[in-house]
Scaffold this active site. Structure first.
Site, short mmCIF file in Angstrom:
data_model
loop_
_atom_site.label_atom_id
_atom_site.label_comp_id
_atom_site.label_asym_id
_atom_site.label_seq_id
_atom_site.Cartn_x
_atom_site.Cartn_y
_atom_site.Cartn_z
N LYS A 191 71.14 -29.52 114.98
CA LYS A 191 72.06 -28.39 114.89
C LYS A 191 72.84 -28.51 113.59
O LYS A 191 73.32 -29.59 113.26
CB LYS A 191 73.01 -28.41 116.09
N HIS A 202 75.81 -26.69 110.74
CA HIS A 202 76.86 -25.71 110.41
C HIS A 202 76.71 -25.56 108.91
O HIS A 202 77.35 -26.28 108.14
CB HIS A 202 78.25 -26.27 110.74
N ARG A 244 75.86 -20.75 114.20
CA ARG A 244 76.63 -19.77 113.44
C ARG A 244 77.70 -19.06 114.29
O ARG A 244 78.63 -18.47 113.76
CB ARG A 244 75.66 -18.77 112.81
N LYS A 245 77.52 -19.05 115.60
CA LYS A 245 78.47 -18.39 116.52
C LYS A 245 78.84 -17.00 116.02
O LYS A 245 80.02 -16.69 115.79
CB LYS A 245 79.73 -19.23 116.72
N ALA A 303 79.83 -13.17 116.00
CA ALA A 303 80.80 -12.55 116.93
C ALA A 303 81.23 -11.16 116.45
O ALA A 303 82.38 -10.77 116.64
CB ALA A 303 82.02 -13.45 117.07
N ASP A 304 80.31 -10.40 115.84
CA ASP A 304 80.71 -9.10 115.28
C ASP A 304 79.81 -7.98 115.80
O ASP A 304 78.92 -8.23 116.62
CB ASP A 304 80.67 -9.19 113.74
N GLY A 316 76.79 -5.19 115.91
CA GLY A 316 75.37 -5.37 115.64
C GLY A 316 75.00 -5.26 114.17
O GLY A 316 74.28 -6.11 113.62
N ARG A 318 79.51 -36.56 116.74
CA ARG A 318 80.24 -37.76 116.34
C ARG A 318 79.93 -38.99 117.20
O ARG A 318 80.09 -40.11 116.73
CB ARG A 318 81.75 -37.45 116.31
O1 S5P Z 1 81.51 -25.26 123.42
C1 S5P Z 1 81.10 -25.76 122.38
C2 S5P Z 1 80.08 -25.15 121.62
C3 S5P Z 1 79.60 -25.79 120.50
S1 S5P Z 1 78.23 -25.10 119.75
N1 S5P Z 1 81.58 -26.96 121.94
C4 S5P Z 1 81.13 -27.59 120.81
O2 S5P Z 1 81.60 -28.69 120.50
N2 S5P Z 1 80.14 -26.98 120.05
C5 S5P Z 1 79.65 -27.61 118.80
O3 S5P Z 1 79.04 -28.86 119.13
C6 S5P Z 1 80.71 -27.91 117.76
O4 S5P Z 1 80.82 -26.85 116.84
C7 S5P Z 1 80.19 -29.17 117.09
O5 S5P Z 1 79.31 -28.81 116.03
C8 S5P Z 1 79.37 -29.85 118.16
C9 S5P Z 1 80.06 -31.00 118.87
O6 S5P Z 1 80.28 -32.08 118.01
P1 S5P Z 1 80.84 -33.49 118.52
O7 S5P Z 1 81.01 -34.28 117.26
O8 S5P Z 1 82.14 -33.22 119.22
O9 S5P Z 1 79.79 -34.05 119.45
#
Ligand code: S5P
Length: 264
Positions: free
Chosen positions: A62, A64, A95-96, A98-99, A101, A235
């Site tokens: 995944k 960002h 990318r989430k 949220a706008d 279409g 993390r």
């Molecule tokens: O509800 C959510 C949705 C997402 S996509 N909670 C989240 O933490 N995320 C994403 O998952 C967040 O943007 C981050 O990239 C990842 C979690 O990272 P971590 O380091 O806390 O495991």
């Protein structure tokens, strides 16, 4: 236990309505991993270094893409796509959207990121209503490869507003186009058994409870026994003082064993 959760990934490949989900399930079954590593790092060197080292252990990475300080399409996307072919993993750009279409269609297809060209999976909030799915789906029109969308039905963060009726209506929205919308970012199993939505779950950590900024961590067993198909870990794998390969193997094994206990 719901029957979908007891079906193996192999069984689900046969019946799943989404071509992207079939490909993802196949990758998971072949590589014996339901781990998605979240590559939330600062630079392309860190990103590509982790993708190269952890490629064998994941079904999916995944990204960002807007947080890499030295991003260029040629130096980030092209090598990442090459690694995805080398190690057989999918790429999920978180990318989430949220706008409306029309706007999300442009955000998905153009600008410097051109997400639809390389990200097998992306995600969106349900907040704007059905147009967000239609807009994103329209953006896939000229792409030959499989593409898939996850809706954020629940979030891991403390005090999240995506609960109750919002979650129920998000599931309803996903039913609109099940070839494209193949599942949810969620903390629990959602949808009916025969719909077989894929649940990808962030907020998974074996050593920490939170990050001081609202993130909340659950164990791998807790997430998978609750219906998660894929665990998303950031993390917990590459955080300070951690050895990413050791941790990736640990989460991969924990995720796979939890899945095996569920399908037994
Ligand atoms: O509800 C959510 C949705 C997402 S996509 N909670 C989240 O933490 N995320 C994403 O998952 C967040 O943007 C981050 O990239 C990842 C979690 O990272 P971590 O380091 O806390 O495991």
């Amino acid at each position: 236990m719901a029957s979908t959760t007891a079906k193996s990934y192999e069984q689900r490949i046969v019946t799943h309505p989404s071509p992207l989900a079939k490909r993802l399930l196949k990758t998971m079954a072949e590589k014996k991993t339901n781990l998605c590593v979240s590559l939330d790092v600062q630079t392309k060197e860190q990103l590509l270094g982790l993708a190269e080292t952890l490629g064998p252990y994941v079904c999916c990475f995944k990204t960002h893409v807007d947080i890499y300080s030295d991003f260029t399409y040629e130096s980030v996307v092209e090598p990442l796509v090459a690694l995805s072919q080398k190690f057989n993993f999918l790429i999920f750009e978180d990318r989430k959207f949220a706008d409306i279409g029309s706007t999300v269609k442009s955000q998905y297809t153009s600008g410097i990121y051109q997400i639809v060209k390389w990200a097998h999976i992306t995600n969106a909030h349900a907040l704007p209503g059905p147009g967000i799915i239609d807009g994103l789906y329209a953006g896939t029109k000229d792409i030959a490869d499989e593409r898939g969308l996850l809706l954020l039905a629940e979030m891991s963060s403390e005090g999240s507003l995506a609960t109750g009726d919002y979650t129920v209506q998000t599931v309803e929205l996903a039913r609109r186009n099940k070839e494209f919308t193949f599942g949810f970012i969620a903390q629990n199993r959602l949808g009916n058994d025969d719909e077989d939505f894929i649940i990808m779950t962030p907020g998974v950590g074996l050593d920490d409870k939170g990050d001081g900024l609202g993130q909340q961590y659950r164990t791998v067993d807790d997430a998978v026994s609750g219906g998660s198909d894929i665990i998303i870990v950031g993390r917990g794998i590459f955080g300070k003082g951690r050895d990413p390969i050791t941790e990736a193997k640990r989460y991969r094994d924990a995720g796979w064993n939890a899945y095996l206990s569920r399908v037994k």
